[in-house]
Design a protein around this motif. Structure first.
Motif, short mmCIF file in Angstrom:
data_model
loop_
_atom_site.label_atom_id
_atom_site.label_comp_id
_atom_site.label_asym_id
_atom_site.label_seq_id
_atom_site.Cartn_x
_atom_site.Cartn_y
_atom_site.Cartn_z
N VAL A 166 0.85 -1.19 0.00
CA VAL A 166 0.00 0.00 0.00
C VAL A 166 0.89 1.24 0.00
N THR A 206 -3.17 6.26 0.52
CA THR A 206 -4.47 6.07 1.18
C THR A 206 -5.32 7.30 0.95
N SER A 257 -10.71 5.69 3.68
CA SER A 257 -10.62 4.26 4.02
C SER A 257 -10.12 3.43 2.84
N THR A 258 -9.77 4.08 1.74
CA THR A 258 -9.33 3.36 0.54
C THR A 258 -7.81 3.25 0.52
N SER A 259 -7.34 2.03 0.37
CA SER A 259 -5.90 1.78 0.27
C SER A 259 -5.55 1.46 -1.17
N THR A 271 -2.46 0.30 -3.90
CA THR A 271 -1.18 -0.40 -3.92
C THR A 271 -0.27 0.11 -5.03
N SER A 313 2.66 6.82 1.42
CA SER A 313 3.39 6.02 2.41
C SER A 313 4.84 6.48 2.45
#
Length: 405
Positions: free
Chosen positions: A247, A250, A253-255, A257, A383
């Motif tokens: 991931v 974000t 609530s949506t991750s 990749t 991230s």
């Protein structure tokens, strides 16, 4: 003029081309499909000891390709569409028991006209053959350097017209920079090997005389075909240094990749690396490429929201795979990554219709007006793995990878 579409081998024909060779076999090697039309000569000075030496010798002896002089073959020189048409007409003639010789052009005709007429007549029984073989339009292509993909496709057409089939030596499921079934068949028959450890094809690259000789010689002489053990290419791992399933973004609530994001980031990084211009405006920092790529992900999420509000049902993954010819590993992107990209492209087209906009219409302002506030309201967080990337180093790896094939 009919049958001008680009060659695409049907499933049945593709399966046929991977079976045992059934074309007439001539002397000059027990399994060789090409007759020896002239005595072997000393190797050309500029191919002696090189990778294409044996192939050039085979093509010369068969009368397919001459040197540029008695001592010089010029393996890195390009071939025009007129030249490959002449070569392929000879090739088809020899494969089917002909002499490989043709009459002189009639008064006022181009030098290649007899070969072009013969090749078109021979291929006219096929459902499709390459678009450039059009008697009415060929002159505009004649003196243009031929691409690697077009050459492979016309050779495949010649084989199909002569019912020539080849054994399967390799069992590849993808070529890193091509999803053309014909190209994959040539890799699996040992005709194509690619240009690096990954097997990168460079479909739009200019065909050179050494490459043409290698393709023709490997078709004509099975002993010259190649078994392959290629390195797999993973865009996420090999270029970005991040596992596909990691991931990296974000949004609420949506991750999201790396495999979902990799296409967008690679696209903008490579666009900048190549010319520093996007939509007519210069941009010089990879950070801007990152910002643009994140903007694409936000657009996809906005499309999801609007589709749900308008009761537009997304296509299933299976339908997306079938409709868009999704190939796992194409450009090093996983099937999951491609399904994300194409499912949102499909959903966007469905929304255009919902807003009574023709997908071919350049004015999409009504839909854009509905998507813009949804996109603006989204906050996307990177991230540490993504924000910590050395984007300049990524750009350099990307430019040298099969993604840039």
């Amino acid at each position: 003029m009919k049958k001008r579409k680009h060659l695409r081998i049907t499933a049945a024909l593709l399966a046929l081309t991977m079976l045992l060779t059934t074309a007439p076999v001539f002397a000059y090697g027990s399994a060789n499909l090409l007759p020896q039309k002239r005595a072997a000569s000393a190797a050309f000075a500029d191919t002696k000891g090189t990778w294409c030496d044996a192939a050039v010798q085979t093509c010369y002896e068969a009368g397919l390709i001459d040197g540029k002089s008695a001592a010089r073959y010029a393996p890195t020189d390009s071939l025009t569409y007129a030249q490959i048409t002449v070569i392929c007409a000879r090739f088809r003639s020899l494969l089917t028991g002909g002499t490989g010789t043709f009459s002189a052009p009639a008064s006022g005709e181009a030098w290649y006209a007899p070969y072009l007429k013969d090749l078109i007549a021979a291929l006219s029984t096929l459902e499709y053959y390459p678009a450039f073989l059009d008697a009415d339009a060929f002159a505009q292509y004649a003196n243009t350097p031929c691409s690697r993909e077009d050459f492979v496709n016309v050779v495949a057409s010649v084989l199909a017209s002569g019912n020539v089939t080849m054994t399967t030596l390799n069992h590849l499921t993808t070529v890193p920079d091509s999803n053309d079934a014909t190209v994959l068949a040539f890799y699996n028959a040992g005709i194509l090997t690619g240009s690096d450890a990954y097997g990168t094809f460079h479909a739009g690259g200019i065909l050179n005389r050494g490459q043409a000789a290698a393709i023709l010689a490997r078709v004509g002489d099975p002993s010259q075909r190649k078994t392959l053990s290629l390195q797999s290419f993973d865009l996420c791992r090999d270029v970005f240094g991040i596992a596909p399933e990691t991931v990296v973004l974000t949004a609420g609530s949506t991750s999201l990749t790396m495999e979902q994001f990799s296409y967008y980031l690679a696209f903008y990084l490579l666009s900048e690396y190549q010319n520093g211009v996007l939509n007519g405006a210069a941009y010089n920092q990879p950070a801007e490429a990152m910002s643009l790529a994140i903007g694409e992900m936000k657009s996809d999420l906005a499309v999801d929201q609007l589709a749900k509000a308008k009761s537009v049902t997304p296509s299933s993954a299976a339908d997306v795979i079938a409709d868009y010819n999704v190939t796992d590993g194409m450009l090093g992107i996983t099937q999951t990554g491609w399904v994300w990209y194409y499912s949102h492209l499909s959903l966007y087209y469905q929304l255009l219709l919902k807003y009574n906009i023709n997908p071919d219409d350049s004015d999409t302002s009504a839909l854009d007006a509905a998507l813009t506030p949804l996109k603006s309201a989204l906050t996307v967080t990177q991230s540490a793995a993504l924000s910590g990337l050395n984007l300049k180093a990524v750009q350099a790896r990307l430019a040298a990878s099969p993604y840039n094939g």
